[in-house]
Design a protein around this motif. Structure first.
Motif, short mmCIF file in Angstrom:
data_model
loop_
_atom_site.label_atom_id
_atom_site.label_comp_id
_atom_site.label_asym_id
_atom_site.label_seq_id
_atom_site.Cartn_x
_atom_site.Cartn_y
_atom_site.Cartn_z
N VAL A 1 -11.09 -8.91 41.09
CA VAL A 1 -12.47 -8.63 40.69
C VAL A 1 -13.42 -9.42 41.58
O VAL A 1 -13.32 -10.65 41.66
N LEU B 1 -16.52 -11.19 41.83
CA LEU B 1 -17.38 -11.78 40.80
C LEU B 1 -18.68 -12.25 41.41
O LEU B 1 -18.68 -13.06 42.34
N THR C 1 -22.11 -14.23 40.59
CA THR C 1 -22.84 -15.10 39.69
C THR C 1 -23.71 -16.03 40.52
O THR C 1 -23.68 -16.01 41.74
N MET D 1 -17.21 -17.39 33.74
CA MET D 1 -16.82 -16.00 33.97
C MET D 1 -15.39 -15.91 34.52
O MET D 1 -14.64 -14.99 34.17
N MET D 2 -15.00 -16.85 35.36
CA MET D 2 -13.62 -16.86 35.86
C MET D 2 -12.64 -17.04 34.70
O MET D 2 -11.59 -16.39 34.66
N LEU E 1 -12.47 -13.78 32.68
CA LEU E 1 -11.65 -12.79 33.39
C LEU E 1 -10.17 -13.10 33.22
O LEU E 1 -9.37 -12.20 32.94
N ALA F 1 -10.53 -13.48 39.40
CA ALA F 1 -11.70 -13.42 40.29
C ALA F 1 -11.24 -13.48 41.74
O ALA F 1 -10.37 -14.27 42.10
N VAL G 1 -17.87 -7.42 39.06
CA VAL G 1 -18.48 -7.91 37.83
C VAL G 1 -19.65 -8.79 38.22
O VAL G 1 -19.48 -9.78 38.92
N GLN H 1 -22.71 -10.93 36.63
CA GLN H 1 -23.39 -11.54 35.48
C GLN H 1 -24.67 -12.17 35.97
O GLN H 1 -24.65 -13.15 36.72
N VAL I 1 -16.62 -8.38 30.07
CA VAL I 1 -15.29 -8.56 30.63
C VAL I 1 -14.27 -7.67 29.93
O VAL I 1 -13.37 -7.11 30.56
#
Length: 391
Positions: free
Chosen positions: A246, A248, A250, A259-260, A263, A270, A305, A307, A373
């Motif tokens: 993914v 990521l 941020t 977030m990691m 996931l 990530a 993803v 955020q 997520v």
């Protein structure tokens, strides 16, 4: 910024800490004449990762005549004939000790770590004692002596206390997150010599220090960066590429780590980590997404993803800019967007209106990062950490 051993020891030396004699060798450099007077010799690869001993990157020499063969052996492990090497005198140790100053993340203050022996596995051995350091009170030998006296004979504890009392000030003046000496050699005559140094300086404090300082570490850092990591740096933010599925997007280390973890909890990994450059709040959405687009083109990456967190910047402007950017060049993988917007950011468009606007353009958007997520994991068929398909 992590310092190579040779630079870490240069930092210690300028603060009066004793270190072995050593010289940097690169390419076909010959050792200086002074090296022939050393009692023994050790050759160490200068890299920014740990575990050199296990990889055969630290080797004692029978004599200087073995230098060429040893240099070739280390270069073969690194697959780099021009890798920088530290040729250093050996130190006769009567005892090895582990000593470190680091930031205690819970207290957000310095602490002293000490163990009665050194070595690669010392931190996992359970032998490390943690000694909190009062951020206000002056640090003296008396600060550490009571705890050290429980680990060492009185005379050695006293000398270690005087030595350790100097380290917090070095850490503060040099903006260090970690100052680790492993091993700290105790010689037969009682001298204390830092035979290895693992030092990490806070990147956000770089402006307070000489930009030309520590050239070996800077060259190693540059050499280790991927093309995309260098590109991100030039665009104004930090990027670390990883082996994940993914891309990521941020801004901010805390958000990125959260977030990691989310996931990972949902069976995803990530493929990158992003952070602000020197804590700067600059607007870099387009630049971050441009890097994410490049990462998403890799075959193992399945989605993006993103955020986003907005305190005062307009959510309406963020949404319109995002839609315009995507319309100019469609993304190679699906995008899942998370929105966290403060009151000032939603004056022109609410989060619910933003989700509807994005949904009409085919972009799945959420105000809850867990829901974000979960949706990505479900769409990609990922397995949650407990082994079930993500709900």
């Amino acid at each position: 910024m992590r310092l190579a051993e040779i630079d870490g020891k240069a930092l210690l030396r300028r603060h009066g800490v004793a270190v072995p004699c050593g010289v940097l060798l690169q390419g076909g450099d010959a050792p200086p004449a002074e090296a022939t007077t050393w009692p023994g010799h050790i050759l160490k690869a200068q890299i920014l990762e740990g575990g050199r001993g296990k990889r055969g990157l630290v080797r004692k020499l029978a004599d200087l005549g073995a230098l060429a063969d040893t240099r070739r052996a280390i270069a073969a492990v690194l697959d780099d004939p021009d890798a920088p090497l530290l040729l250093e005198e050996t130190v006769a140790m009567a005892r090895e000790i582990y000593l470190a100053i680091r930031i205690d993340g819970t207290r957000q203050a310095l602490e002293l770590l000490v163990a009665p022996h050194g070595g690669e596995e010392v931190e996992a051995s359970g032998a490390v004692t943690r000694i909190p350091i009062d951020p206000i009170a002056p640090v003296t030998a008396e600060t550490f002596y009571p705890a050290l006296a429980k680990l060492f004979p009185a005379d050695l504890a006293a000398r270690l206390a005087r030595f350790a009392a100097r380290l917090p000030e070095i850490a503060r003046r040099e903006d260090l997150e970690l100052l680790e000496i492993n091993p700290l050699a105790v010689t037969a005559k009682g001298a204390l010599i830092a035979c290895d140094a693992k030092i990490i300086r806070d990147d956000n404090a770089g402006f307070r220090h000489d930009a030309q300082d520590f050239p070996t570490s800077r060259a190693l850092e540059e050499h280790s960066m991927t093309p995309l990591e260098k590109r991100a740096r030039d665009l104004g933010f930090q990027l670390v590429e990883m082996d994940g599925d993914v891309a990521l997007v941020t801004a901010g280390a805390g958000l990125g780590m959260m977030m990691m973890d989310l996931l990972a909890d949902h069976g995803l990994r990530a493929a990158c980590f992003m952070d602000n450059m020197r804590g700067a709040p600059d607007e870099t959405m387009n630049e971050r997404l441009e890097i994410a687009r490049a990462i998403a083109q890799q075959p193992q990456v399945k989605a993006i993803v993103f955020q986003t967190v907005l305190a005062s910047r307009s959510l309406a402007e963020r949404v319109e800019a995002l839609l315009k950017w995507i319309a100019a060049e469609p993304l190679p993988k699906p995008l899942f967007l998370g929105i966290a917007a403060g009151h000032a950011a939603t004056r022109k468009m609410s989060a619910e209106e933003a989700i509807a606007r994005l949904g009409a353009a085919g972009i799945a958007a959420f105000t809850d990062p867990i829901a974000l997520v979960r949706a990505a994991a479900a769409a990609l068929g990922a397995k949650a950490a407990h082994g079930r398909t993500a709900p």
